[in-house]
Write a protein that holds these residues in place. Structure first.
Motif, PDB file in Angstrom:
ATOM      1  N   UNK A   1      -1.553   2.636   7.524  1.00  0.00           N
ATOM      2  CA  UNK A   1      -1.706   3.764   6.806  1.00  0.00           C
ATOM      3  C   UNK A   1      -3.303   3.820   5.810  1.00  0.00           C
ATOM      4  N   UNK A   2      -3.232   2.744   5.228  1.00  0.00           N
ATOM      5  CA  UNK A   2      -4.658   2.466   4.347  1.00  0.00           C
ATOM      6  C   UNK A   2      -5.894   2.431   5.437  1.00  0.00           C
ATOM      7  N   UNK A   3      -5.679   1.806   6.749  1.00  0.00           N
ATOM      8  CA  UNK A   3      -6.816   1.874   7.456  1.00  0.00           C
ATOM      9  C   UNK A   3      -7.328   3.332   7.962  1.00  0.00           C
ATOM     10  N   UNK A   4      -6.078   3.782   8.405  1.00  0.00           N
ATOM     11  CA  UNK A   4      -6.366   5.215   8.955  1.00  0.00           C
ATOM     12  C   UNK A   4      -7.043   6.239   7.946  1.00  0.00           C
ATOM     13  N   UNK A   5      -6.783   6.045   6.688  1.00  0.00           N
ATOM     14  CA  UNK A   5      -7.300   6.985   5.506  1.00  0.00           C
ATOM     15  C   UNK A   5      -8.783   6.360   5.565  1.00  0.00           C
ATOM     16  N   UNK A   6      -9.137   5.068   5.542  1.00  0.00           N
ATOM     17  CA  UNK A   6     -10.317   4.540   5.479  1.00  0.00           C
ATOM     18  C   UNK A   6     -11.394   4.974   6.586  1.00  0.00           C
ATOM     19  N   UNK A   7     -10.668   5.314   7.656  1.00  0.00           N
ATOM     20  CA  UNK A   7     -11.362   5.833   8.867  1.00  0.00           C
ATOM     21  C   UNK A   7     -11.586   7.213   8.841  1.00  0.00           C
ATOM     22  N   UNK A   8     -11.105   7.890   7.691  1.00  0.00           N
ATOM     23  CA  UNK A   8     -11.303   9.333   7.473  1.00  0.00           C
ATOM     24  C   UNK A   8     -10.061  10.269   8.199  1.00  0.00           C
ATOM     25  N   UNK A   9      -9.072   9.364   8.738  1.00  0.00           N
ATOM     26  CA  UNK A   9      -7.904  10.042   9.505  1.00  0.00           C
ATOM     27  C   UNK A   9      -6.786  10.425   8.299  1.00  0.00           C
ATOM     28  N   UNK A  10      -5.742  10.861   9.086  1.00  0.00           N
ATOM     29  CA  UNK A  10      -4.418  11.191   8.016  1.00  0.00           C
ATOM     30  C   UNK A  10      -3.547  10.363   8.775  1.00  0.00           C
ATOM     31  N   UNK A  11      -2.702   9.621   8.011  1.00  0.00           N
ATOM     32  CA  UNK A  11      -1.424   8.912   8.631  1.00  0.00           C
ATOM     33  C   UNK A  11      -0.402  10.117   8.950  1.00  0.00           C
TER      34      UNK A  11
ATOM     35  N   UNK B   1     -14.608  12.878   5.370  1.00  0.00           N
ATOM     36  CA  UNK B   1     -15.219  11.616   4.388  1.00  0.00           C
ATOM     37  C   UNK B   1     -13.938  10.894   4.232  1.00  0.00           C
ATOM     38  N   UNK B   2     -14.019   9.270   4.177  1.00  0.00           N
ATOM     39  CA  UNK B   2     -13.056   8.466   4.003  1.00  0.00           C
ATOM     40  C   UNK B   2     -12.512   8.707   2.570  1.00  0.00           C
ATOM     41  N   UNK B   3     -11.207   8.407   2.322  1.00  0.00           N
ATOM     42  CA  UNK B   3     -10.491   8.620   1.095  1.00  0.00           C
ATOM     43  C   UNK B   3     -10.844   7.486   0.152  1.00  0.00           C
ATOM     44  N   UNK B   4     -10.904   7.475  -1.142  1.00  0.00           N
ATOM     45  CA  UNK B   4     -10.787   6.307  -1.786  1.00  0.00           C
ATOM     46  C   UNK B   4      -9.452   5.521  -1.703  1.00  0.00           C
ATOM     47  N   UNK B   5      -9.499   4.139  -1.425  1.00  0.00           N
ATOM     48  CA  UNK B   5      -8.503   3.369  -0.772  1.00  0.00           C
ATOM     49  C   UNK B   5      -8.350   2.399  -1.902  1.00  0.00           C
ATOM     50  N   UNK B   6      -7.025   2.223  -2.671  1.00  0.00           N
ATOM     51  CA  UNK B   6      -6.661   1.312  -3.710  1.00  0.00           C
ATOM     52  C   UNK B   6      -6.437  -0.085  -2.921  1.00  0.00           C
ATOM     53  N   UNK B   7      -6.304  -1.094  -3.640  1.00  0.00           N
ATOM     54  CA  UNK B   7      -6.306  -2.575  -3.379  1.00  0.00           C
ATOM     55  C   UNK B   7      -5.022  -2.426  -2.480  1.00  0.00           C
ATOM     56  N   UNK B   8      -5.064  -3.365  -1.548  1.00  0.00           N
ATOM     57  CA  UNK B   8      -3.917  -3.699  -0.399  1.00  0.00           C
ATOM     58  C   UNK B   8      -2.670  -4.238  -1.453  1.00  0.00           C
ATOM     59  N   UNK B   9      -1.570  -3.639  -1.202  1.00  0.00           N
ATOM     60  CA  UNK B   9      -0.251  -4.063  -1.953  1.00  0.00           C
ATOM     61  C   UNK B   9      -0.105  -5.549  -1.594  1.00  0.00           C
ATOM     62  N   UNK B  10      -0.293  -5.948  -0.474  1.00  0.00           N
ATOM     63  CA  UNK B  10      -0.159  -7.377  -0.270  1.00  0.00           C
ATOM     64  C   UNK B  10      -1.058  -8.218  -0.936  1.00  0.00           C
ATOM     65  N   UNK B  11      -2.367  -7.710  -0.867  1.00  0.00           N
ATOM     66  CA  UNK B  11      -3.197  -8.542  -1.719  1.00  0.00           C
ATOM     67  C   UNK B  11      -3.201  -8.683  -3.264  1.00  0.00           C
ATOM     68  N   UNK B  12      -2.593  -7.404  -3.765  1.00  0.00           N
ATOM     69  CA  UNK B  12      -2.399  -7.377  -5.407  1.00  0.00           C
ATOM     70  C   UNK B  12      -1.456  -8.134  -5.529  1.00  0.00           C
ATOM     71  N   UNK B  13      -0.243  -8.364  -4.474  1.00  0.00           N
ATOM     72  CA  UNK B  13       1.016  -9.221  -4.846  1.00  0.00           C
ATOM     73  C   UNK B  13       0.422 -10.726  -4.777  1.00  0.00           C
ATOM     74  N   UNK B  14      -0.317 -11.222  -3.825  1.00  0.00           N
ATOM     75  CA  UNK B  14      -0.864 -12.409  -3.810  1.00  0.00           C
ATOM     76  C   UNK B  14      -1.505 -12.882  -5.136  1.00  0.00           C
ATOM     77  N   UNK B  15      -2.325 -12.058  -5.583  1.00  0.00           N
ATOM     78  CA  UNK B  15      -3.220 -12.255  -6.963  1.00  0.00           C
ATOM     79  C   UNK B  15      -1.990 -12.310  -8.118  1.00  0.00           C
ATOM     80  N   UNK B  16      -1.312 -11.618  -7.895  1.00  0.00           N
ATOM     81  CA  UNK B  16      -0.240 -11.605  -9.015  1.00  0.00           C
ATOM     82  C   UNK B  16       0.319 -13.140  -9.073  1.00  0.00           C
ATOM     83  N   UNK B  17       0.926 -13.685  -7.758  1.00  0.00           N
ATOM     84  CA  UNK B  17       1.300 -14.661  -7.749  1.00  0.00           C
ATOM     85  C   UNK B  17       0.392 -15.918  -8.068  1.00  0.00           C
ATOM     86  N   UNK B  18      -0.929 -15.675  -7.614  1.00  0.00           N
ATOM     87  CA  UNK B  18      -1.760 -16.728  -7.928  1.00  0.00           C
ATOM     88  C   UNK B  18      -2.054 -16.910  -9.373  1.00  0.00           C
TER      89      UNK B  18
END
Length: 495
Positions: free
Chosen positions: A119-129, A3-20
């Protein structure tokens, strides 16, 4: 697949939102988070993009021949010979990377440090990085010696690493791995039977061109996928244009026919008095049918061809599950889409033994893949138009909750058969349809347009039915019976 693991928001996108937020507050900030150049679009490129704005028809799934040829030329000018048939286009290289991890399966080796999404995409695909450090100054490429150690240890612990991701040139270190390191990485991947996914989207942004970035595809073309796009070097992040070069090997050159379209019959609850299969009882599988190969599938807008004299056609809006078999033949569920399984139900009702014939009508599938488990509820409406006027309308329901059988039971039983577990095969599995226009006494005619609006999922598509007359048979007539006197040829003794 796990089963895919819960994935938090991308660190890059989180930084972009903070800068915005800080920009909106009036602060002056310099973003060093997203890999976006921030330059205007080149005028000549802007004109070409604007000129193509009216091209709104569905195109080939892998990209137009002109696009794939142009991409192959791009790589060839950079020293990597590529067959256009090995090029696949997609909505950004990020989505292609994710699709590759799903298609290949298994756990994923990622360099440390690396772009946060691997690593996030690997977890979302149900794999282990599986993290493997880089060598000093050799960013984006795991240390080949430590790669070998990590993969051997992971397999001994029961993990299943199949992919190693590299970035050439690297994000985030900004370094370029040497040609020697890339060659050793390719040799190690071949030794360990790993697929290399080489993210080369920064390939045109090397500051010191005296030592250009070297692709692992030069050393291991048979097991390397190369991805790139227009985001970085042409400042077109918002256009989401990505391409991939598949391995130059038999799996990479798998024909369009390396997909199987099949389905189940009599699965809807309406055909079982509204009941569902009893819990815990012995599973009795539904009837199954072969519908065709991958290159038989029609896209929305294309004609659905049927024999010239059908008995009684029926449209069947259905869910199609998508499975991708790995190199061992193990099927991996990728998601689902929707389709119209047109067939000659009248022929089937004349004689159920004719069912293989009744299914020899074209099927349409939508070119979108919905991620996640099979849908529980799918509802919508069918509209049939003849000579510009609506002649029949009706609703349908075809999700998991509408079926007598449990989807997992049907799929598990289907994949007990080796014929559908061939390595590299893609299986499109139709789950079963609701009652439709035929059950309401309507008969589909040549030229009718069948529009299916899957309202629950925001998907609508349409196809025109086309009767096709048979071509003259190319089979010669049987030879006449031999005369009695000539029936037994003379035997000649040989010495």
């Amino acid at each position: 697949m796990p089963e895919p693991a819960p994935i938090p928001m991308s660190a890059t996108l989180a930084a972009d939102e903070a800068l915005a937020r800080r920009r909106r507050a009036g602060e002056r900030v310099l973003s060093m988070a997203a890999g976006e150049i921030g330059l205007p679009v080149l005028p000549v490129l802007r004109e070409r993009l604007a000129a193509a704005a009216a091209e709104n028809a569905y195109g080939p799934v892998a990209g137009s021949p002109a696009l794939r040829t142009a991409v192959a030329g791009y790589w060839e000018r950079r020293g990597l010979a590529v067959d256009p048939g090995l090029v696949v286009a997609g909505p950004g290289s990020k989505s292609l990377l994710f699709a590759l991890l799903l298609a290949i399966g298994g756990d994923v080796v990622v360099p440390v440090p690396s772009w946060v999404s691997y690593a996030a995409q690997a977890r979302l695909a149900g794999a282990r990085p599986i993290p493997v450090p880089i060598r000093p100054g050799q960013g984006g490429v795991p240390d080949p010696d430590r790669l070998r150690e990590a993969v051997v240890a992971a397999r001994a612990a029961g993990q299943d690493p199949r992919v190693v991701v590299v970035t050439v040139p690297d994000n985030p270190t900004g370094t370029v791995a040497s040609a020697g390191t890339v060659r050793r990485l390719a040799d190690t991947a071949r030794e360990l039977d790993l697929v290399i996914v080489s993210d080369e989207i920064y390939g045109d942004l090397v500051y010191d061109t005296s030592e250009p970035a070297v692709s692992p595809a030069l050393h291991a073309p048979e097991r390397t996928v190369v991805t790139t796009g227009l985001t970085k070097n042409l400042a077109l992040g918002g256009w989401r244009t990505g391409v991939a070069r598949l391995p130059d090997s038999e799996p990479g050159r798998a024909p369009a026919g390396n997909a199987l379209l099949s389905g189940f019959m009599g699965t809807h609850k309406k055909k079982w008095g509204g009941e569902t299969a009893p819990e815990g009882g012995e599973f009795t599988p539904p009837k199954w049918f072969f519908k065709g190969f991958g290159d038989w599938v029609r896209l929305p807008g294309e004609a659905l061809n049927v024999p010239a004299r059908p008995v009684a056609l029926i449209e069947e809006p259905e869910v199609a599950l998508v499975y991708v078999n790995d190199a061992d033949g193990t099927p991996h569920y990728a998601g689902y889409t929707f389709g119209n399984d047109l067939c000659d139900i009248g022929l089937h009702r004349q004689d159920p033994g004719y069912n293989p014939y009744c299914k020899l009508c074209d099927t349409a599938l939508t070119p979108w893949l919905f991620l996640g488990p099979p849908p529980r509820t799918v509802t919508g409406r069918v509209t049939i138009v003849r000579d510009g006027a609506t002649v029949w309308e009706g609703t349908f329901d075809c999700g998991d909750d509408a079926l007598y059988y449990r989807v997992q039971d049907m799929a598990d039983h289907l994949f007990t058969f080796p014929a559908v577990r061939r390595p590299g095969l893609v299986n499109y599995v139709l789950l079963g349809a609701d009652e439709a226009s035929f059950h309401d006494g309507f008969r589909i005619a040549d030229g009718d347009r069948v529009a299916i609006d899957v309202k629950s999922h925001g998907v609508a598509f349409e196809n025109q039915v086309r009767y096709v007359s048979p071509a003259p048979s190319a089979t010669p007539a049987a030879a006449p019976a031999p005369a009695a006197a000539a029936a037994a040829p003379e035997r000649v003794a040989t010495v």
